[in-house]
Design an enzyme around this catalytic site. Structure first.
Site, PDB file in Angstrom:
ATOM      1  N   CYS A   1      94.910  32.005  22.792  1.00  0.00           N
ATOM      2  CA  CYS A   1      95.859  32.018  23.909  1.00  0.00           C
ATOM      3  C   CYS A   1      97.045  32.949  23.664  1.00  0.00           C
ATOM      4  CB  CYS A   1      96.344  30.601  24.195  1.00  0.00           C
ATOM      5  SG  CYS A   1      94.982  29.545  24.706  1.00  0.00           S
TER       6      CYS A   1
ATOM      7  N   HIS B   1     102.328  31.513  28.660  1.00  0.00           N
ATOM      8  CA  HIS B   1     100.898  31.186  28.698  1.00  0.00           C
ATOM      9  C   HIS B   1     100.718  29.903  29.502  1.00  0.00           C
ATOM     10  CE1 HIS B   1      96.868  30.287  27.580  1.00  0.00           C
ATOM     11  NE2 HIS B   1      97.210  29.231  26.864  1.00  0.00           N
TER      12      HIS B   1
ATOM     13  N   ASN C   1      93.619  27.359  32.511  1.00  0.00           N
ATOM     14  CA  ASN C   1      93.900  28.132  31.301  1.00  0.00           C
ATOM     15  C   ASN C   1      92.801  29.180  31.112  1.00  0.00           C
ATOM     16  OD1 ASN C   1      94.333  29.112  28.740  1.00  0.00           O
ATOM     17  ND2 ASN C   1      94.557  27.107  27.758  1.00  0.00           N
TER      18      ASN C   1
HETATM   19  O1  UT7 Z   1      95.965  27.007  25.405  1.00  0.00           O
HETATM   20  C1  UT7 Z   1      95.518  26.483  24.209  1.00  0.00           C
HETATM   21  C2  UT7 Z   1      96.280  25.353  23.838  1.00  0.00           C
HETATM   22  N1  UT7 Z   1      95.862  24.157  24.516  1.00  0.00           N
HETATM   23  C3  UT7 Z   1      96.791  23.386  25.015  1.00  0.00           C
HETATM   24  O2  UT7 Z   1      97.923  23.753  25.004  1.00  0.00           O
HETATM   25  C4  UT7 Z   1      96.385  22.018  25.528  1.00  0.00           C
HETATM   26  C5  UT7 Z   1      97.333  21.013  24.982  1.00  0.00           C
HETATM   27  N2  UT7 Z   1      97.013  19.627  25.339  1.00  0.00           N
HETATM   28  C6  UT7 Z   1      97.086  19.168  26.606  1.00  0.00           C
HETATM   29  O3  UT7 Z   1      97.301  19.896  27.549  1.00  0.00           O
HETATM   30  C7  UT7 Z   1      96.936  17.687  26.809  1.00  0.00           C
HETATM   31  O4  UT7 Z   1      96.952  17.040  25.564  1.00  0.00           O
HETATM   32  C8  UT7 Z   1      95.654  17.274  27.585  1.00  0.00           C
HETATM   33  C9  UT7 Z   1      95.770  17.713  29.021  1.00  0.00           C
HETATM   34  C10 UT7 Z   1      94.422  17.876  26.934  1.00  0.00           C
HETATM   35  C11 UT7 Z   1      95.521  15.750  27.566  1.00  0.00           C
HETATM   36  O5  UT7 Z   1      96.641  15.181  28.163  1.00  0.00           O
HETATM   37  P1  UT7 Z   1      97.391  13.958  27.462  1.00  0.00           P
HETATM   38  O6  UT7 Z   1      98.471  13.565  28.370  1.00  0.00           O
HETATM   39  O7  UT7 Z   1      97.758  14.408  26.077  1.00  0.00           O
HETATM   40  O8  UT7 Z   1      96.295  12.855  27.463  1.00  0.00           O
HETATM   41  P2  UT7 Z   1      95.688  12.079  26.215  1.00  0.00           P
HETATM   42  O9  UT7 Z   1      94.731  12.969  25.491  1.00  0.00           O
HETATM   43  O10 UT7 Z   1      96.767  11.409  25.451  1.00  0.00           O
HETATM   44  O11 UT7 Z   1      94.863  10.972  26.966  1.00  0.00           O
HETATM   45  C12 UT7 Z   1      95.516   9.963  27.762  1.00  0.00           C
HETATM   46  C13 UT7 Z   1      94.428   9.153  28.436  1.00  0.00           C
HETATM   47  C14 UT7 Z   1      93.320   8.722  27.489  1.00  0.00           C
HETATM   48  O12 UT7 Z   1      92.883   7.449  27.891  1.00  0.00           O
HETATM   49  P3  UT7 Z   1      93.312   6.139  27.060  1.00  0.00           P
HETATM   50  O13 UT7 Z   1      92.810   6.380  25.662  1.00  0.00           O
HETATM   51  O14 UT7 Z   1      94.811   6.122  27.134  1.00  0.00           O
HETATM   52  O15 UT7 Z   1      92.625   5.050  27.780  1.00  0.00           O
HETATM   53  C15 UT7 Z   1      92.224   9.715  27.754  1.00  0.00           C
HETATM   54  O16 UT7 Z   1      90.949   9.212  27.474  1.00  0.00           O
HETATM   55  O17 UT7 Z   1      93.800   9.952  29.433  1.00  0.00           O
HETATM   56  C16 UT7 Z   1      92.397   9.955  29.235  1.00  0.00           C
HETATM   57  N3  UT7 Z   1      91.848  11.231  29.686  1.00  0.00           N
HETATM   58  C17 UT7 Z   1      91.484  11.450  30.946  1.00  0.00           C
HETATM   59  N4  UT7 Z   1      91.492  10.674  32.049  1.00  0.00           N
HETATM   60  C18 UT7 Z   1      91.060  11.206  33.200  1.00  0.00           C
HETATM   61  C19 UT7 Z   1      91.657  12.358  28.957  1.00  0.00           C
HETATM   62  N5  UT7 Z   1      91.145  13.310  29.744  1.00  0.00           N
HETATM   63  C20 UT7 Z   1      91.025  12.772  30.980  1.00  0.00           C
HETATM   64  C21 UT7 Z   1      90.588  13.280  32.217  1.00  0.00           C
HETATM   65  N6  UT7 Z   1      90.611  12.466  33.291  1.00  0.00           N
HETATM   66  N7  UT7 Z   1      90.127  14.537  32.366  1.00  0.00           N
END
Ligand code: UT7
Length: 329
Positions: A113, A254, A284
């Site tokens: 990225c 980004h 992204n």
């Molecule tokens: O460009 C390269 C660099 N990449 C990035 O910068 C990405 C950085 N990370 C992120 O953008 C975020 O961490 C994500 C968007 C990937 C995830 O968001 P989050 O707010 O950190 O969610 P999380 O991983 O803490 O998950 C929260 C909850 C979980 O459920 P439980 O365990 O709390 O029941 C996940 O299983 O959300 C759930 N979850 C989803 N729910 C619905 C994870 N993905 C999804 C989804 N739809 N697509």
């Protein structure tokens, strides 16, 4: 020493669009979660026959047309990508051939990225040395080819696209490239990677069955690091140039997650009308997000000739980059 400026910009996104509603039918997710947690509404996806070099060539041609020059005038081509057509030859070689850039040398730059930011820094230095008059810098990624569309934590994030800029020497009265603050923290390598397909883990039936050729990410770790480092790199870059956010005309980050951008922008204290966000429409696109967002900034009048612009990114590696340019187009 010469100074380098961005003299043309061209972009390409494939026509196919994958919406959040489409994803709702593919994995256990919903539009509200995706919009609230990422800011993404839709992303463009390349058709099966289209590879990264095809999008790169489209973006490159648009940039060359805008500048009104022929590819034979190019001295070098840099393609920033983590989704090359093949591991080798480099996508830059494929692009050089398709464009007919007979005098140009070139190479691929792998910084995920942060690729386009590292490319901007590299191209600016080639021009600053005086040895290069026209460097074509392309950020292009076909992320859909390395995304697991059964993994809801990653498949909602990424899209495909390409953007190209021409870097040339400034003329009198112009400033162009000012400074950069790039760094690598390889200790973060495990948090975002494509595990298989290289010399560590070559392709086998097992790597395919275990889906190890797809992007694996510890989203929370990357999120925390990205938010902190995007802020710190921009803060330090401005400080050492005796500038404040009030001097900045446009902040072009980004586009990985809207929350990363707004958190970094808030900590910087930069007013939100200067922050360019187009993640809702493209997701992204890895190395292509910065040129795509720059085009959007120009189209909506948020980036104008003479503006001081900060480009910033954090990505796999970890890689971190921030660049300071005076916009001269
Ligand atoms: O460009 C390269 C660099 N990449 C990035 O910068 C990405 C950085 N990370 C992120 O953008 C975020 O961490 C994500 C968007 C990937 C995830 O968001 P989050 O707010 O950190 O969610 P999380 O991983 O803490 O998950 C929260 C909850 C979980 O459920 P439980 O365990 O709390 O029941 C996940 O299983 O959300 C759930 N979850 C989803 N729910 C619905 C994870 N993905 C999804 C989804 N739809 N697509």
């Amino acid at each position: 020493m010469f100074k380098a400026k961005i003299s043309a910009l061209g972009c390409y996104t494939p026509p196919g669009v994958l919406t959040n509603q489409d994803l709702e039918k593919m994995v256990d997710t919903n539009n509200q979660w995706i919009v609230e947690r990422t800011g993404i509404v839709e992303r463009h996806i390349a058709p099966p026959e289209m590879a990264t070099s095809d999008m790169a060539v489209e973006a490159a041609r648009a940039a060359l047309d805008q500048r009104g020059i022929d590819a034979s005038e190019l001295d070098a081509i840099i393609v920033c990508t983590v989704t090359p057509d093949m591991l080798f030859p480099a996508t830059a070689c494929l692009v050089q051939d398709r464009l007919g850039a007979k005098r140009a040398w070139g190479f691929d730059l792998v910084a995920a990225c942060s690729g386009f930011i590292y490319g901007l820094t590299t191209a600016a230095h080639l021009v600053s040395m005086g040895s290069h008059k026209k460097v074509l810098l392309i950020g292009a990624d076909t992320m859909s080819r390395i995304i697991d569309y059964t993994d809801r934590s990653t498949c909602i994030l990424f899209g495909d696209g390409a953007g190209a800029v021409l870097i040339e020497p400034t003329v009198e009265g112009e400033t162009g490239f000012i400074d950069f603050h790039n760094l690598v923290d390889g200790s973060g390598g495990d948090y975002l990677k494509q595990p298989a397909g290289g010399s560590r883990m070559p392709a086998t039936q097992e790597t395919v069955e275990k889906r190890l050729h797809f992007v694996k990410q510890d989203g929370a770790q990357v999120f925390k690091y990205a938010t902190r480092k995007m802020f710190e790199s921009c803060r330090d870059l401005l400080a050492r140039n005796n500038l404040t956010v009030a001097d900045v005309g446009a902040f072009i980050p980004h586009q990985a997650n809207r929350r990363i951008i707004t958190a970094a922008a808030e900590r910087l204290g930069i007013s939100c009308d200067k922050v360019i966000i187009d993640i809702d429409r493209y997701g992204n696109t890895t190395a292509a997000t910065i040129p795509l967002a720059t085009r959007d900034a120009l189209l909506c009048g948020k980036l104008k000739k003479g503006d001081l612009v900060v480009f910033a990114a954090v990505g796999a590696g970890y890689t971190v980059g921030a660049n300071l340019w005076r916009w001269e187009m």
